[in-house]
Design a protein around this motif. Sequence first.
Motif, PDB file in Angstrom:
ATOM      1  N   GLU A  20       0.727  -1.242  -0.077  1.00 24.88           N
ATOM      2  CA  GLU A  20       0.122   0.016  -0.033  1.00 24.88           C
ATOM      3  C   GLU A  20       0.861   1.168   0.091  1.00 24.88           C
ATOM      4  O   GLU A  20       0.461   2.105  -0.601  1.00 24.88           O
ATOM      5  N   ARG A  21       1.749   1.357   0.721  1.00 27.65           N
ATOM      6  CA  ARG A  21       2.627   2.566   0.869  1.00 27.65           C
ATOM      7  C   ARG A  21       3.470   2.670  -0.393  1.00 27.65           C
ATOM      8  O   ARG A  21       3.265   3.857  -1.082  1.00 27.65           O
ATOM      9  N   LEU A  24       0.296   3.890  -3.024  1.00 28.07           N
ATOM     10  CA  LEU A  24       0.170   5.070  -2.782  1.00 28.07           C
ATOM     11  C   LEU A  24       1.312   6.273  -3.174  1.00 28.07           C
ATOM     12  O   LEU A  24       1.019   7.314  -3.799  1.00 28.07           O
ATOM     13  N   SER A 128       4.236   3.275   9.961  1.00 19.98           N
ATOM     14  CA  SER A 128       3.234   2.910   9.149  1.00 19.98           C
ATOM     15  C   SER A 128       2.401   3.952   8.583  1.00 19.98           C
ATOM     16  O   SER A 128       2.408   5.188   8.868  1.00 19.98           O
ATOM     17  N   LEU A 129       1.304   3.451   7.580  1.00 19.40           N
ATOM     18  CA  LEU A 129       0.380   4.393   7.214  1.00 19.40           C
ATOM     19  C   LEU A 129      -0.732   4.907   8.363  1.00 19.40           C
ATOM     20  O   LEU A 129      -1.335   5.865   8.181  1.00 19.40           O
ATOM     21  N   GLU A 130      -0.454   3.995   9.397  1.00 21.23           N
ATOM     22  CA  GLU A 130      -1.662   4.433  10.549  1.00 21.23           C
ATOM     23  C   GLU A 130      -0.987   5.612  11.504  1.00 21.23           C
ATOM     24  O   GLU A 130      -2.048   6.060  12.340  1.00 21.23           O
ATOM     25  N   SER A 141      -4.365  10.245   9.399  1.00 21.82           N
ATOM     26  CA  SER A 141      -3.339   9.275   9.212  1.00 21.82           C
ATOM     27  C   SER A 141      -2.492   9.434   8.124  1.00 21.82           C
ATOM     28  O   SER A 141      -3.080  10.315   7.080  1.00 21.82           O
ATOM     29  N   ARG A 143      -2.123   7.592   5.811  1.00 24.90           N
ATOM     30  CA  ARG A 143      -2.759   6.983   4.495  1.00 24.90           C
ATOM     31  C   ARG A 143      -3.687   8.154   4.319  1.00 24.90           C
ATOM     32  O   ARG A 143      -3.942   8.465   2.935  1.00 24.90           O
ATOM     33  N   HIS A 144      -4.386   8.893   4.899  1.00 25.06           N
ATOM     34  CA  HIS A 144      -5.358   9.815   4.661  1.00 25.06           C
ATOM     35  C   HIS A 144      -4.632  11.043   3.571  1.00 25.06           C
ATOM     36  O   HIS A 144      -5.189  11.417   2.854  1.00 25.06           O
ATOM     37  N   ILE A 147      -3.421   9.880   0.152  1.00 28.32           N
ATOM     38  CA  ILE A 147      -4.797   9.672  -0.535  1.00 28.32           C
ATOM     39  C   ILE A 147      -5.390  11.296  -0.969  1.00 28.32           C
ATOM     40  O   ILE A 147      -5.865  11.559  -2.143  1.00 28.32           O
TER      41      ILE A 147
END
Length: 173
Positions: A20-21, A24, A128-130, A141, A143-144, A147
Motif C-alpha cells: 500500500e505505501r 500510494l 506505518s500508514l496508521e 493518518s 494514509r489519509h 490519498i
Amino acid sequence: MPSDDGHTDARTEPPGVADERAMLSAFLDYQRATLALKCAGLTPDRLRRWAVPPSSLSLLGLVRHLAEVERGWFRCVFLGEPDKPHWAGPVDDGSAAWDVDLADPDEAFRVWRAECDRSRATVAAASSLEVTGEHEGTAYSLRHILIHMIEEYARHNGQADLLRERIDGVTGE
C-alpha cells in the motif's frame, strides 16, 4: 521548467501490484510528474499567464500552491512543524502563492521539488500508514494524507491541462 538540481520529472506508471505505501507513493509521484509535464517548455511569462479569464489561475500559481500544500500536509499537519508559508500573503495565510505577476519560476520549481523531496522522506520514515498528525484537533493518518494529496494533484492537474491547452494548444495526459 528544466531542473538544474538533479531532479527528474519523468513520469513512471504506478505499479499494478505493490504494498500500500509503495502504491500510494507511486500514484502521488505520477501526479507530481504530471504537473511538471504540464509546465514543461513554457516561458516564465506563459507560466504566469491567466489563461482562463476571469480566473487568476496560472500554471505557476498551481506549482506554488502545491508546494504549500505539500508543506502544509506533510510538514505542518503530519510532523507538527510551524506553519510558515513560502509565499505569505498579507494575513500570513499563504494566499500569495497565487500572486505570480513578479514570481520567479525557477524559485517556485526549486521550492516545490524540495517540498516533494521532504514529503517523500517523511513517508519513507514513517513506521506505518496508521501514524497520525493533527490539525485543529482532528487527527489525520498518513494514509489519509497520501490519498488526499493524490486527489489534490489530480484535481489541479485537470486545471493545468486546460490552462496549457489555452496557452499553446498542447493537450495530453
